[in-house]
Design a protein around this motif. Structure first.
Motif, PDB file in Angstrom:
ATOM      1  N   ARG A  89       0.844  -1.207   0.000  1.00 47.87           N
ATOM      2  CA  ARG A  89       0.000   0.000   0.000  1.00 47.87           C
ATOM      3  C   ARG A  89       0.874   1.251   0.000  1.00 47.87           C
ATOM      4  O   ARG A  89       0.605   2.210  -0.721  1.00 47.87           O
ATOM      5  CB  ARG A  89      -0.911  -0.037   1.229  1.00 47.87           C
ATOM      6  CG  ARG A  89      -1.769   1.176   1.412  1.00 47.87           C
ATOM      7  CD  ARG A  89      -3.040   1.094   0.581  1.00 47.87           C
ATOM      8  NE  ARG A  89      -2.885   1.825  -0.661  1.00 47.87           N
ATOM      9  CZ  ARG A  89      -3.584   1.589  -1.762  1.00 47.87           C
ATOM     10  NH1 ARG A  89      -4.469   0.650  -1.802  1.00 47.87           N
ATOM     11  NH2 ARG A  89      -3.404   2.289  -2.843  1.00 47.87           N
ATOM     12  N   GLN A  90       1.929   1.278   0.807  1.00 45.78           N
ATOM     13  CA  GLN A  90       2.830   2.429   0.856  1.00 45.78           C
ATOM     14  C   GLN A  90       3.549   2.617  -0.469  1.00 45.78           C
ATOM     15  O   GLN A  90       3.704   3.746  -0.934  1.00 45.78           O
ATOM     16  CB  GLN A  90       3.832   2.266   1.995  1.00 45.78           C
ATOM     17  CG  GLN A  90       3.219   2.386   3.370  1.00 45.78           C
ATOM     18  CD  GLN A  90       4.189   2.035   4.460  1.00 45.78           C
ATOM     19  OE1 GLN A  90       4.887   1.007   4.397  1.00 45.78           O
ATOM     20  NE2 GLN A  90       4.258   2.868   5.485  1.00 45.78           N
ATOM     21  N   ILE A  91       3.985   1.513  -1.076  1.00 43.02           N
ATOM     22  CA  ILE A  91       4.651   1.596  -2.374  1.00 43.02           C
ATOM     23  C   ILE A  91       3.693   2.169  -3.414  1.00 43.02           C
ATOM     24  O   ILE A  91       4.066   3.046  -4.201  1.00 43.02           O
ATOM     25  CB  ILE A  91       5.182   0.210  -2.803  1.00 43.02           C
ATOM     26  CG1 ILE A  91       6.365  -0.192  -1.911  1.00 43.02           C
ATOM     27  CG2 ILE A  91       5.592   0.217  -4.276  1.00 43.02           C
ATOM     28  CD1 ILE A  91       6.821  -1.624  -2.079  1.00 43.02           C
ATOM     29  N   ALA A  92       2.451   1.713  -3.400  1.00 43.20           N
ATOM     30  CA  ALA A  92       1.444   2.225  -4.339  1.00 43.20           C
ATOM     31  C   ALA A  92       1.168   3.702  -4.099  1.00 43.20           C
ATOM     32  O   ALA A  92       1.033   4.479  -5.049  1.00 43.20           O
ATOM     33  CB  ALA A  92       0.156   1.418  -4.216  1.00 43.20           C
ATOM     34  N   ASP A  93       1.120   4.114  -2.844  1.00 40.94           N
ATOM     35  CA  ASP A  93       0.877   5.527  -2.527  1.00 40.94           C
ATOM     36  C   ASP A  93       2.022   6.406  -3.018  1.00 40.94           C
ATOM     37  O   ASP A  93       1.793   7.462  -3.614  1.00 40.94           O
ATOM     38  CB  ASP A  93       0.676   5.711  -1.017  1.00 40.94           C
ATOM     39  CG  ASP A  93      -0.633   5.139  -0.509  1.00 40.94           C
ATOM     40  OD1 ASP A  93      -1.520   4.795  -1.316  1.00 40.94           O
ATOM     41  OD2 ASP A  93      -0.769   5.027   0.734  1.00 40.94           O
ATOM     42  N   VAL A  94       3.252   5.976  -2.779  1.00 40.11           N
ATOM     43  CA  VAL A  94       4.416   6.754  -3.231  1.00 40.11           C
ATOM     44  C   VAL A  94       4.457   6.804  -4.755  1.00 40.11           C
ATOM     45  O   VAL A  94       4.662   7.876  -5.346  1.00 40.11           O
ATOM     46  CB  VAL A  94       5.735   6.184  -2.670  1.00 40.11           C
ATOM     47  CG1 VAL A  94       6.934   6.895  -3.289  1.00 40.11           C
ATOM     48  CG2 VAL A  94       5.773   6.309  -1.159  1.00 40.11           C
ATOM     49  N   ALA A  95       4.251   5.679  -5.402  1.00 44.43           N
ATOM     50  CA  ALA A  95       4.277   5.641  -6.865  1.00 44.43           C
ATOM     51  C   ALA A  95       3.195   6.539  -7.448  1.00 44.43           C
ATOM     52  O   ALA A  95       3.444   7.279  -8.408  1.00 44.43           O
ATOM     53  CB  ALA A  95       4.095   4.207  -7.354  1.00 44.43           C
ATOM     54  N   SER A  96       2.013   6.514  -6.871  1.00 44.45           N
ATOM     55  CA  SER A  96       0.919   7.364  -7.343  1.00 44.45           C
ATOM     56  C   SER A  96       1.257   8.838  -7.144  1.00 44.45           C
ATOM     57  O   SER A  96       0.993   9.663  -8.015  1.00 44.45           O
ATOM     58  CB  SER A  96      -0.379   7.024  -6.606  1.00 44.45           C
ATOM     59  OG  SER A  96      -0.768   5.709  -6.898  1.00 44.45           O
ATOM     60  N   TYR A  97       1.860   9.150  -6.017  1.00 43.93           N
ATOM     61  CA  TYR A  97       2.278  10.532  -5.748  1.00 43.93           C
ATOM     62  C   TYR A  97       3.329  10.978  -6.767  1.00 43.93           C
ATOM     63  O   TYR A  97       3.223  12.066  -7.338  1.00 43.93           O
ATOM     64  CB  TYR A  97       2.832  10.649  -4.324  1.00 43.93           C
ATOM     65  CG  TYR A  97       3.481  11.975  -4.049  1.00 43.93           C
ATOM     66  CD1 TYR A  97       2.714  13.113  -3.854  1.00 43.93           C
ATOM     67  CD2 TYR A  97       4.869  12.102  -4.015  1.00 43.93           C
ATOM     68  CE1 TYR A  97       3.315  14.346  -3.622  1.00 43.93           C
ATOM     69  CE2 TYR A  97       5.476  13.324  -3.784  1.00 43.93           C
ATOM     70  CZ  TYR A  97       4.687  14.440  -3.593  1.00 43.93           C
ATOM     71  OH  TYR A  97       5.284  15.664  -3.373  1.00 43.93           O
ATOM     72  N   VAL A  98       4.328  10.147  -7.022  1.00 48.16           N
ATOM     73  CA  VAL A  98       5.390  10.489  -7.982  1.00 48.16           C
ATOM     74  C   VAL A  98       4.800  10.719  -9.367  1.00 48.16           C
ATOM     75  O   VAL A  98       5.112  11.718 -10.032  1.00 48.16           O
ATOM     76  CB  VAL A  98       6.483   9.394  -8.014  1.00 48.16           C
ATOM     77  CG1 VAL A  98       7.410   9.575  -9.211  1.00 48.16           C
ATOM     78  CG2 VAL A  98       7.277   9.406  -6.721  1.00 48.16           C
ATOM     79  N   LEU A  99       3.942   9.818  -9.817  1.00 44.41           N
ATOM     80  CA  LEU A  99       3.355   9.958 -11.151  1.00 44.41           C
ATOM     81  C   LEU A  99       2.467  11.193 -11.244  1.00 44.41           C
ATOM     82  O   LEU A  99       2.529  11.928 -12.225  1.00 44.41           O
ATOM     83  CB  LEU A  99       2.572   8.695 -11.521  1.00 44.41           C
ATOM     84  CG  LEU A  99       2.145   8.583 -12.971  1.00 44.41           C
ATOM     85  CD1 LEU A  99       3.334   8.697 -13.926  1.00 44.41           C
ATOM     86  CD2 LEU A  99       1.410   7.254 -13.198  1.00 44.41           C
ATOM     87  N   GLU A 100       1.709  11.453 -10.216  1.00 49.42           N
ATOM     88  CA  GLU A 100       0.843  12.646 -10.190  1.00 49.42           C
ATOM     89  C   GLU A 100       1.695  13.921 -10.230  1.00 49.42           C
ATOM     90  O   GLU A 100       1.392  14.858 -10.949  1.00 49.42           O
ATOM     91  CB  GLU A 100      -0.049  12.632  -8.951  1.00 49.42           C
ATOM     92  CG  GLU A 100      -1.044  13.739  -8.903  1.00 49.42           C
ATOM     93  CD  GLU A 100      -2.074  13.691 -10.018  1.00 49.42           C
ATOM     94  OE1 GLU A 100      -2.553  14.769 -10.431  1.00 49.42           O
ATOM     95  OE2 GLU A 100      -2.418  12.582 -10.482  1.00 49.42           O
ATOM     96  N   GLN A 101       2.755  13.946  -9.442  1.00 47.33           N
ATOM     97  CA  GLN A 101       3.650  15.111  -9.438  1.00 47.33           C
ATOM     98  C   GLN A 101       4.321  15.288 -10.794  1.00 47.33           C
ATOM     99  O   GLN A 101       4.474  16.409 -11.271  1.00 47.33           O
ATOM    100  CB  GLN A 101       4.710  14.962  -8.335  1.00 47.33           C
ATOM    101  CG  GLN A 101       4.174  15.128  -6.933  1.00 47.33           C
ATOM    102  CD  GLN A 101       3.563  16.504  -6.722  1.00 47.33           C
ATOM    103  OE1 GLN A 101       2.352  16.653  -6.626  1.00 47.33           O
ATOM    104  NE2 GLN A 101       4.388  17.508  -6.649  1.00 47.33           N
ATOM    105  N   ALA A 102       4.746  14.195 -11.387  1.00 48.34           N
ATOM    106  CA  ALA A 102       5.390  14.272 -12.709  1.00 48.34           C
ATOM    107  C   ALA A 102       4.426  14.859 -13.736  1.00 48.34           C
ATOM    108  O   ALA A 102       4.795  15.710 -14.542  1.00 48.34           O
ATOM    109  CB  ALA A 102       5.876  12.896 -13.141  1.00 48.34           C
ATOM    110  N   LYS A 103       3.191  14.407 -13.702  1.00 51.32           N
ATOM    111  CA  LYS A 103       2.187  14.894 -14.651  1.00 51.32           C
ATOM    112  C   LYS A 103       1.844  16.364 -14.423  1.00 51.32           C
ATOM    113  O   LYS A 103       1.491  17.062 -15.358  1.00 51.32           O
ATOM    114  CB  LYS A 103       0.922  14.044 -14.568  1.00 51.32           C
ATOM    115  CG  LYS A 103       1.104  12.661 -15.137  1.00 51.32           C
ATOM    116  CD  LYS A 103      -0.155  11.837 -15.010  1.00 51.32           C
ATOM    117  CE  LYS A 103       0.013  10.459 -15.628  1.00 51.32           C
ATOM    118  NZ  LYS A 103      -1.212   9.643 -15.466  1.00 51.32           N
ATOM    119  N   SER A 104       1.985  16.826 -13.195  1.00 51.43           N
ATOM    120  CA  SER A 104       1.674  18.229 -12.908  1.00 51.43           C
ATOM    121  C   SER A 104       2.908  19.126 -12.915  1.00 51.43           C
ATOM    122  O   SER A 104       2.824  20.312 -12.612  1.00 51.43           O
ATOM    123  CB  SER A 104       0.941  18.345 -11.572  1.00 51.43           C
ATOM    124  OG  SER A 104       1.781  17.973 -10.506  1.00 51.43           O
TER     125      SER A 104
END
Length: 106
Positions: A89-104
């Protein structure tokens, strides 16, 4: 009985794919505590060309949740593996945060 089976399937699929309903705030908290030393603002202080910016993620085929999660879990080159330290769950949260930040644009 089929309703129960369908409900079980929906719940199982939801939990089996950790990219669903990620907690971006938790991802940010974990990123800031564990990753920002090398990746502040989406940069990469160790390997300067391999940033977390969307262009670099695309160039190195790292622009998907699965690719980012794999990198976090198993590490690569100078990046350590966090699979033993973080839950799925933590890995998924970090990965989602990284991808969201990259897109923004970080």
């Amino acid at each position: 009985m089929s309703v129960l089976l369908l409900a079980t399937l929906v719940l199982t699929v939801g939990f089996a794919h950790p990219g669903l309903a990620a907690d971006l705030a938790n991802g940010e908290k974990i990123f800031n505590a564990n990753c920002a030393a090398c990746h502040v603002g989406g940069t990469n202080l160790v390997m300067r060309t391999k940033t977390l910016k969307l262009e670099a993620l695309k160039k190195y085929n790292m622009d998907s949740l699965d690719a980012i999660m794999n990198q976090i879990e198993y590490g690569k080159n100078s990046m350590p593996a966090f699979g033993a330290r973080f839950s799925d769950r933590q890995i998924a949260d970090v990965a989602s945060y990284v991808l969201e930040q990259a897109k923004s644009g970080w």
